[in-house]
Design an enzyme around this catalytic site. Structure first.
Site, short mmCIF file in Angstrom:
data_model
loop_
_atom_site.label_atom_id
_atom_site.label_comp_id
_atom_site.label_asym_id
_atom_site.label_seq_id
_atom_site.Cartn_x
_atom_site.Cartn_y
_atom_site.Cartn_z
N LYS A 67 0.80 -1.23 0.00
CA LYS A 67 0.00 0.00 0.00
C LYS A 67 0.83 1.29 0.00
CE LYS A 67 -3.24 -1.27 -0.70
NZ LYS A 67 -3.40 -2.10 -1.94
N GLY A 69 2.53 2.23 -2.75
CA GLY A 69 2.64 2.73 -4.12
C GLY A 69 3.23 1.73 -5.09
N THR A 70 3.07 0.45 -4.79
CA THR A 70 3.61 -0.62 -5.63
C THR A 70 3.10 -0.52 -7.07
OG1 THR A 70 3.28 -1.97 -3.65
CG2 THR A 70 3.97 -3.13 -5.66
N TRP A 72 1.85 1.94 -8.75
CA TRP A 72 2.36 3.15 -9.42
C TRP A 72 3.82 2.96 -9.83
CZ3 TRP A 72 2.59 8.51 -6.48
CH2 TRP A 72 2.74 9.54 -7.42
N HIS A 131 8.02 -7.30 -1.81
CA HIS A 131 7.54 -6.81 -0.51
C HIS A 131 8.43 -7.35 0.60
CE1 HIS A 131 3.99 -4.84 -1.93
NE2 HIS A 131 3.20 -5.87 -2.03
N TYR A 221 6.30 8.41 -1.47
CA TYR A 221 5.03 8.56 -2.19
C TYR A 221 4.67 10.04 -2.27
CZ TYR A 221 0.09 7.67 -3.36
OH TYR A 221 -1.14 7.64 -3.98
P1 A3P Z 1 -4.98 4.81 -1.47
O1 A3P Z 1 -5.69 3.63 -0.90
O2 A3P Z 1 -4.50 5.76 -0.43
O3 A3P Z 1 -5.76 5.49 -2.55
P2 A3P Z 1 -0.09 -0.49 -3.61
O4 A3P Z 1 -0.02 -0.30 -5.09
O5 A3P Z 1 1.26 -0.56 -2.97
O6 A3P Z 1 -1.00 -1.58 -3.22
O7 A3P Z 1 -0.69 0.87 -3.03
C1 A3P Z 1 -2.01 1.23 -3.29
C2 A3P Z 1 -2.16 2.71 -3.07
O8 A3P Z 1 -1.56 3.43 -4.17
C3 A3P Z 1 -3.62 3.13 -3.05
O9 A3P Z 1 -3.64 4.28 -2.19
C4 A3P Z 1 -3.85 3.47 -4.50
O10 A3P Z 1 -4.98 4.28 -4.72
C5 A3P Z 1 -2.56 4.19 -4.84
N1 A3P Z 1 -2.24 4.22 -6.28
C6 A3P Z 1 -2.43 3.25 -7.19
N2 A3P Z 1 -2.02 3.67 -8.40
C7 A3P Z 1 -1.55 4.91 -8.24
C8 A3P Z 1 -1.00 5.88 -9.15
N3 A3P Z 1 -0.85 5.63 -10.44
N4 A3P Z 1 -0.63 7.09 -8.64
C9 A3P Z 1 -0.78 7.35 -7.32
N5 A3P Z 1 -1.30 6.48 -6.42
C10 A3P Z 1 -1.68 5.28 -6.88
#
Ligand code: A3P
Length: 325
Positions: A67, A69-70, A72, A131, A221
């Site tokens: 969670k 920003g994986t 992204w 992770h 992030y």
């Molecule tokens: P939120 O729940 O705060 O919106 P992971 O990819 O590590 O599982 O993290 C998920 C988080 O990254 C979620 O945060 C998600 O909405 C956010 N996220 C996914 N894609 C993204 C992007 N392209 N840019 C920014 N945040 C992103």
């Protein structure tokens, strides 16, 4: 960490069966191994990787606590590294979820490797998500002698918790009793969350980056949100694929950032309705990887006591380490 060297899969299971257990967020299979909580199946992948994975000098590892920003980071790294292979108009990200572009090392290690081409990992450089906490990574990844590169993304733990809470609600088995936000908060603070505790995860990669700035790049992030162009340039340079002056002039960095932006990716049909196989044992609907994509959402979810508690843990854990987020 040491365990049965060159063990067979069954030996890993024997070891895992002896570990302390706790009910988790998504399923009830968390086990504690050398102070880290793992999903028991994933731990087998971590152990297999420790014993059998051999890093190539060109390998790239994108490391995150869940969670942070994986999704992204996967999109950005893939786009940066493969920018000479794909046009923006016909890019794999337009039809695939970022999670489908390349595998998690922990899960990759569990698979038979017949479908390598499908995940494009036989190309060079190979890209892997991880992770796994730094001390649990295979020796060939951690070795200073190995030229492979790591990018680690840190996120405010208060936002990580809120993001995890929503994610859990989407994917927790309906047959299991529901968890309250207070129960989850307590577990998060105690580190009972897959790959937790969060703070130790950050410190593992932070300490590694202090020992070798060439190997581990730490991004946040929050910086990525505030200044995605600079972060993308930093990442490209660290991964050995720096943007040229011409590319910068021609807006390639901006195009990359735009393609990978939350607004763009979350509105693509594939990410609204598609499904991605993350592991042989798990399919995810693509929309679960996108929620709000903002900084500071904790402000509308956490009580002042929760904020104080989590800030206090950060203060204590990070004191004297040089780490500031
Ligand atoms: P939120 O729940 O705060 O919106 P992971 O990819 O590590 O599982 O993290 C998920 C988080 O990254 C979620 O945060 C998600 O909405 C956010 N996220 C996914 N894609 C993204 C992007 N392209 N840019 C920014 N945040 C992103």
């Amino acid at each position: 960490p040491k365990h049965l060297k060159n063990g067979t899969t069954d030996e890993y299971e024997v070891t895992i069966a002896t570990l302390p257990k706790q009910n988790g967020w998504v399923n009830e299979n968390l086990v504690k191994y050398h102070d880290t909580w793992f999903n028991s199946t994933t731990l087998k992948g971590v152990m297999l990787a420790q014993d059998h994975f051999v890093a190539r000098p060109t390998d790239i590892f994108l490391a995150t606590f869940p969670k942070c920003g994986t999704t992204w980071l996967k999109a950005l790294a893939f786009t940066i590294v493969n920018r000479n292979r794909y046009d923006f108009s016909d890019h794999p990200l337009l039809t695939k979820n970022p999670q489908a572009l390349f595998p998690f090392l922990e899960i990759f290690s569990l698979r038979d490797h017949e479908n390598e081409d499908e995940l494009e990992i036989s190309s060079s450089p190979r890209l892997f998500s991880i992770h796994t906490p730094y001390p649990h990574l295979p020796e060939s990844v951690r070795s200073w002698a190995s030229a492979c590169r790591i990018v680690y993304v840190v996120r405010d733990p208060k936002d990580v918790f809120v993001s995890s809470w929503y994610h859990m609600k989407k994917i927790r088995s309906k047959e299991l009793p529901q968890l309250t936000i207070e129960e989850c908060f307590k577990m998060f603070c105690e580190g009972v969350y897959q790959f937790g505790p969060y703070w130790d995860h950050v410190l593992g990669f932070w300490n590694a980056s202090m020992q070798s700035l060439d190997k581990v790049l730490i991004l946040t992030y929050e910086d990525l949100k505030k200044n995605p162009i600079d972060s993308a340039k930093k990442m490209a340079k660290h991964l050995g694929h720096p943007f040229s002056v011409d590319e910068e002039k021609n807006g390639i960095v901006e195009e990359t950032v735009k393609l990978c932006s939350f607004d763009n990716l979350s509105n693509l049909e594939v990410n609204k309705t598609g499904v991605t196989k993350i592991a042989s044992f798990r399919y995810y609907e693509n929309h679960v990887f996108f929620r709000k994509g903002s900084v500071g959402d904790w402000q509308t979810h956490l009580t002042p006591e929760m904020v104080e508690k989590i800030n206090e843990i950060s203060k204590q854990k990070f004191r004297g380490t040089g780490f500031t987020a």
